[in-house]
Design a protein around this motif. Structure first.
Motif, short mmCIF file in Angstrom:
data_model
loop_
_atom_site.label_atom_id
_atom_site.label_comp_id
_atom_site.label_asym_id
_atom_site.label_seq_id
_atom_site.Cartn_x
_atom_site.Cartn_y
_atom_site.Cartn_z
N THR A 150 -4.82 -5.38 -10.75
CA THR A 150 -4.80 -5.75 -9.34
C THR A 150 -6.17 -6.19 -8.87
N ARG A 166 -4.54 6.75 -0.53
CA ARG A 166 -4.79 5.35 -0.12
C ARG A 166 -6.08 4.82 -0.73
N THR A 226 1.53 3.66 -3.36
CA THR A 226 0.87 4.98 -3.35
C THR A 226 1.90 6.10 -3.32
N PHE A 250 -5.54 2.71 -3.99
CA PHE A 250 -5.06 1.36 -3.72
C PHE A 250 -6.17 0.52 -3.08
N LEU A 301 0.83 -1.21 0.00
CA LEU A 301 0.00 0.00 0.00
C LEU A 301 0.86 1.26 0.00
#
Length: 403
Positions: free
Chosen positions: A105, A44, A37, A47, A33
């Motif tokens: 992702t 955040r 980022t 992500f 994370l």
């Protein structure tokens, strides 16, 4: 000609190794994370959204992966899933646009996980392991996923620190290819054999029966909460700890401890599921999670308190998986087990979506995770209550020949 079922040791060794790799890779995603980022200049929330969609994609595609595995066997599904996993990890490494990152992702890795994790493996277990050992065997497979977390999260943290976050993802893409030879051990020639007995239900009939049965809905509701809690904690706890000034390795050790203790928690839950009412095991797990979170938030935040919380949560982490899936098998039988497990798991993943996305959204809005922690506590008590009325006895169907 009837074919013999796969041997218990073969199912457990290959199934457990596949779950170890697939779950081990995904359990470490929270470690990416902050590196991603910061490198990409994202908040955040970007992500967290990708991870939320990954959980939703995993759950949704799991239904179809389960249908295909029930009909044609797990080998093909797992092999395709492994290849897609590798592609998704490479895309995660090289995507520079948030939407492309979310595609790889979220959608692609989520689809890969659907074909390489619990629903498909549990279908193989259901078809090849006798009922009196089924809950125990499911506990073994779930424990393997936890061992993967214990084994691989520290390795992933080390790869990020030594080689950079992008190279670490490329190495994981190569590791995902090891799933393919393991899938070879789960080929089930019996599924399409000419002499094999026909199923008593179509897919549509099995779905109608399940969704009209209150206990199935209650199990789905409980599993929603499971997803909300574990994915919020798994993805956001590393950043929560760093925000409070704890060293980065505390988060890696915390996630590893969750994985280690979950090996014992899932095995114990699977074993107890052979002797006790599964609904009572589930109610205890959900209530105990809420108590653990309350105590964690009340205690001073130190590495010691984090490790104690991680150990306790580890015992309760995926220990819901064996009793939930064994209950589904006990109520509805094994003909459509992967598909029905897929639907239950989809509910889990809607919860996962909410937990991980709300964590990022409310953090960006309020600068704190407090509201999501409180939600996790309240939902745990709700899940404990809804599991108590579940009826685990096999469903009574009219025999088709008497109609």
């Amino acid at each position: 000609m009837q074919h013999k079922p796969l041997s218990l040791s073969q199912v457990l060794i290959c199934g457990a190794a596949i779950v170890t790799l697939s779950m081990g890779i995904r359990h470490g995603f929270g470690l990416w994370l902050q590196p991603i980022t910061q490198a990409q200049g994202w908040g955040r929330q970007e992500f967290a959204l990708a991870m939320a969609i990954q959980n939703l994609s995993w759950g949704f595609m799991g239904i179809f992966a389960g249908m295909v595995a029930d009909k044609f066997g797990a080998f093909r599904v797992i092999t395709v899933g492994a290849v897609i996993y590798g592609i998704g990890l490479l895309g995660m490494a090289w995507a520079t646009d948030p939407w492309v990152f979310t595609l790889f992702t979220g959608v692609i890795i989520g689809t890969a996980q659907a074909g390489t994790t619990y629903a498909v493996i549990y279908g193989v277990i259901g078809r090849n392991v006798p009922p009196e050992r089924r809950s125990w065997a499911m506990g073994i497979a779930a424990a393997a996923g936890s061992f993967g977390q214990f084994l691989m999260v520290p390795v992933e943290g080390l790869l990020i620190s030594q080689m950079g976050w992008q190279t670490a993802l490329v190495i994981l893409a190569a590791a995902a290819m090891l799933i393919i030879p393991l899938a070879w051990g789960l080929r089930e020639p019996a599924l399409n054999a000419p002499g094999q007995a026909q199923r008593e239900q179509t897919i549509a009939q099995a779905l109608k029966e399940a969704f009209q049965y209150p206990s199935f809905q209650l199990l789905m509701a409980g599993y929603f909460v499971c997803g909300f809690q574990v994915v919020f904690i798994g993805v956001h706890m590393p950043s929560y700890l760093k925000d409070h000034g704890l060293a980065p390795q505390v988060a890696s050790y915390a996630l590893a401890l969750i994985g280690l203790f979950n090996v014992f928690g899932t095995y114990i839950a699977g074993t107890l599921g052979q002797k006790m009412a599964k609904k009572n095991i589930l109610a205890f797990i959900y209530a105990a999670r809420s108590v653990a979170i309350v105590l964690f938030l009340l205690a001073p935040l130190t590495p010691t308190s984090v490790y104690i919380f991680s150990g306790v949560m580890g015992l309760l982490w995926l220990s819901t998986v064996p009793p939930t899936n064994a209950a589904v098998a006990q109520i509805f039988g094994i003909s459509h087990l992967s598909m029905l497990s897929g639907f239950i798991f989809f509910s889990h993943q809607i919860g996962s979506f909410m937990g991980v996305w709300l964590g990022g959204y409310l953090y960006d809005k309020t600068g704190s995770y407090d509201i999501v922690w409180y939600l996790a506590i309240a939902l745990g008590m709700f899940a404990a209550l809804v599991n108590l009325p579940v009826r685990e006895s096999p469903i009574q169907r009219p025999t088709p020949h008497t109609a």
